[in-house]
Scaffold this motif. Structure first.
Motif, PDB file in Angstrom:
ATOM      1  N   ALA A 127     -21.684 -55.268 -22.493  1.00 47.88           N
ATOM      2  CA  ALA A 127     -21.362 -54.036 -23.236  1.00 47.88           C
ATOM      3  C   ALA A 127     -20.916 -54.263 -24.675  1.00 47.88           C
ATOM      4  O   ALA A 127     -20.365 -53.361 -25.290  1.00 47.88           O
ATOM      5  N   ILE A 128     -21.185 -55.425 -25.249  1.00 47.95           N
ATOM      6  CA  ILE A 128     -20.908 -55.625 -26.674  1.00 47.95           C
ATOM      7  C   ILE A 128     -22.130 -55.171 -27.459  1.00 47.95           C
ATOM      8  O   ILE A 128     -23.272 -55.492 -27.099  1.00 47.95           O
ATOM      9  N   ASP A 129     -21.898 -54.397 -28.523  1.00 48.82           N
ATOM     10  CA  ASP A 129     -23.031 -53.868 -29.295  1.00 48.82           C
ATOM     11  C   ASP A 129     -23.061 -54.441 -30.715  1.00 48.82           C
ATOM     12  O   ASP A 129     -23.438 -53.770 -31.661  1.00 48.82           O
ATOM     13  N   PHE A 207     -32.955 -45.314 -25.346  1.00 47.30           N
ATOM     14  CA  PHE A 207     -32.852 -45.409 -23.885  1.00 47.30           C
ATOM     15  C   PHE A 207     -31.879 -44.376 -23.320  1.00 47.30           C
ATOM     16  O   PHE A 207     -31.956 -44.019 -22.152  1.00 47.30           O
ATOM     17  N   GLN A 208     -31.001 -43.891 -24.177  1.00 47.67           N
ATOM     18  CA  GLN A 208     -30.091 -42.816 -23.775  1.00 47.67           C
ATOM     19  C   GLN A 208     -30.793 -41.457 -23.781  1.00 47.67           C
ATOM     20  O   GLN A 208     -30.435 -40.571 -23.006  1.00 47.67           O
ATOM     21  N   ALA A 209     -31.800 -41.299 -24.653  1.00 48.41           N
ATOM     22  CA  ALA A 209     -32.375 -39.968 -24.886  1.00 48.41           C
ATOM     23  C   ALA A 209     -33.810 -39.789 -24.415  1.00 48.41           C
ATOM     24  O   ALA A 209     -34.243 -38.654 -24.195  1.00 48.41           O
ATOM     25  N   VAL A 210     -34.557 -40.869 -24.247  1.00 49.00           N
ATOM     26  CA  VAL A 210     -35.985 -40.756 -23.937  1.00 49.00           C
ATOM     27  C   VAL A 210     -36.227 -41.233 -22.502  1.00 49.00           C
ATOM     28  O   VAL A 210     -36.130 -42.435 -22.219  1.00 49.00           O
ATOM     29  N   ASP A 244     -26.165 -47.521 -16.274  1.00 51.16           N
ATOM     30  CA  ASP A 244     -26.194 -46.334 -17.128  1.00 51.16           C
ATOM     31  C   ASP A 244     -24.816 -46.015 -17.707  1.00 51.16           C
ATOM     32  O   ASP A 244     -24.708 -45.544 -18.840  1.00 51.16           O
ATOM     33  N   GLU A 245     -23.770 -46.247 -16.927  1.00 51.95           N
ATOM     34  CA  GLU A 245     -22.416 -45.973 -17.423  1.00 51.95           C
ATOM     35  C   GLU A 245     -22.111 -46.823 -18.650  1.00 51.95           C
ATOM     36  O   GLU A 245     -21.481 -46.361 -19.608  1.00 51.95           O
ATOM     37  N   ILE A 246     -22.585 -48.061 -18.626  1.00 51.75           N
ATOM     38  CA  ILE A 246     -22.411 -48.940 -19.785  1.00 51.75           C
ATOM     39  C   ILE A 246     -23.324 -48.500 -20.923  1.00 51.75           C
ATOM     40  O   ILE A 246     -22.903 -48.381 -22.074  1.00 51.75           O
ATOM     41  N   LEU A 247     -24.584 -48.235 -20.592  1.00 54.58           N
ATOM     42  CA  LEU A 247     -25.575 -47.866 -21.603  1.00 54.58           C
ATOM     43  C   LEU A 247     -25.153 -46.632 -22.398  1.00 54.58           C
ATOM     44  O   LEU A 247     -25.208 -46.633 -23.637  1.00 54.58           O
ATOM     45  N   TYR A 248     -24.718 -45.593 -21.704  1.00 58.90           N
ATOM     46  CA  TYR A 248     -24.396 -44.343 -22.390  1.00 58.90           C
ATOM     47  C   TYR A 248     -23.077 -44.402 -23.154  1.00 58.90           C
ATOM     48  O   TYR A 248     -22.789 -43.498 -23.936  1.00 58.90           O
TER      49      TYR A 248
END
Length: 307
Positions: A127-129, A207-210, A244-248
């Motif tokens: 989860a590091i961006d 990946f959050q929106a499409v 997904d919880e991490i991604l969003y």
């Protein structure tokens, strides 16, 4: 229990610089960065900037005689791991703990071949961006380092020492009971989102929106879930959904390391992601069509960039 007092870091990309900055903030004298003379000259000509703050790290060349570190953190790419293992030699003593932050599932094996597994700990970043552009690194979330022995039902002395360091340095961490499963879980994530992001040239926001981009990512992960069962690691659809919880929660503008490599014209780690999935697929008789596609497309993208 003796505290970790000095740390050597090799690999000053987005991940390495982010965590090195936290160690520097704790105590500038506790961290040194291993780099060749060319890189050192470049770094010294312009300080590394992390989230707007300039850091004058202590840089040392591999040839410099030094006292062995209490902890060596390896944050290079797979392409540079063999050289890194040679470059850290003067920093590794009988009691030096070695921690690898590489993606994939094989760096620890390579480190053990060079230095044995007595002082090796397994680790991954989650989860590091962080994104690096030139001498500047920025991140909105530093994520956490998951680390430990293969089994952490009881914390070893090495684990306790690193745990204490991370707490002092404000580095978020997790110590999973089953570290091998966690390594495969992160491998599953990287195979999906890193490679889909490279093919689509897409930051996390896509990946959050499409939905179609998200589905491509998921299909790459599903092939890892199928393979994991063959090596005795149980992953499931719940592990994919849980990502997904991490991604969003990640910055929509954040970019995976593989996308950053593609944009910078660097060689990617596709051999250690899709390449590894393809090899395991052949070994266990598991079809890997999505990763076959990822491998071919990303290899073609690399070739086109080099011409």
């Amino acid at each position: 229990m003796r505290e970790i007092q000095n740390v050597s870091v090799i690999g000053l990309g987005a991940i390495g610089a982010a965590y090195a900055s936290r160690l520097y903030d704790m105590n500038p004298k506790c961290v040194r960065v291993i780099a060749d003379e060319e890189r050192i000259a470049r770094y010294r000509s312009r300080d590394m900037v992390v989230n707007g703050r300039a850091y004058a790290f202590d840089y040392v060349s591999p040839e410099t005689e030094v006292h062995p570190a209490d902890l060596v953190i390896i944050a290079v790419k797979y392409e540079g791991l063999a050289q890194a293992l040679a470059d850290i030699r003067r920093h590794v003593g009988p009691d030096t703990i070695i921690l690898s932050l590489l993606n994939g599932i094989s760096s620890e094996e390579m480190i053990a071949q060079a230095y044995g597994d007595k002082n090796l700990l397994y680790a991954i970043c989650v989860a590091i961006d962080a994104v690096r552009e030139g001498a500047s690194v920025r991140f909105s979330g530093i994520g956490r380092i998951c680390f430990g022995e293969r089994d952490n039902t009881v914390y070893s002395a090495k684990v306790q020492r690193v745990k204490s360091l991370f707490e002092r340095a404000n580095i978020p961490y997790e110590i999973p009971t089953d570290m091998l499963r966690t390594l495969w879980w992160k491998f599953m994530i990287n195979v999906g989102v890193n490679q889909a992001s490279a093919v689509l040239r897409a930051p996390y926001g896509v990946f959050q929106a499409v939905p179609e981009a998200h589905e491509l990512m998921v299909r790459g992960m599903q092939e890892v879930v199928a393979l994991a069962e063959h090596v005795g690691v149980h992953l499931s659809q719940d592990d994919i959904s849980g990502f997904d919880e991490i991604l969003y929660a990640m910055s929509p503008d954040g970019k995976t390391s593989m996308l950053q490599d593609i944009e910078a014209g660097r060689k990617t780690e596709v051999d250690y992601m899709a390449g590894a999935v393809r090899r395991l697929g052949r070994q266990y008789g598991v079809a890997t069509p999505v990763n076959d596609m990822f491998y071919l497309v990303i290899r073609a993208m690399e070739t086109l960039q080099y011409h």
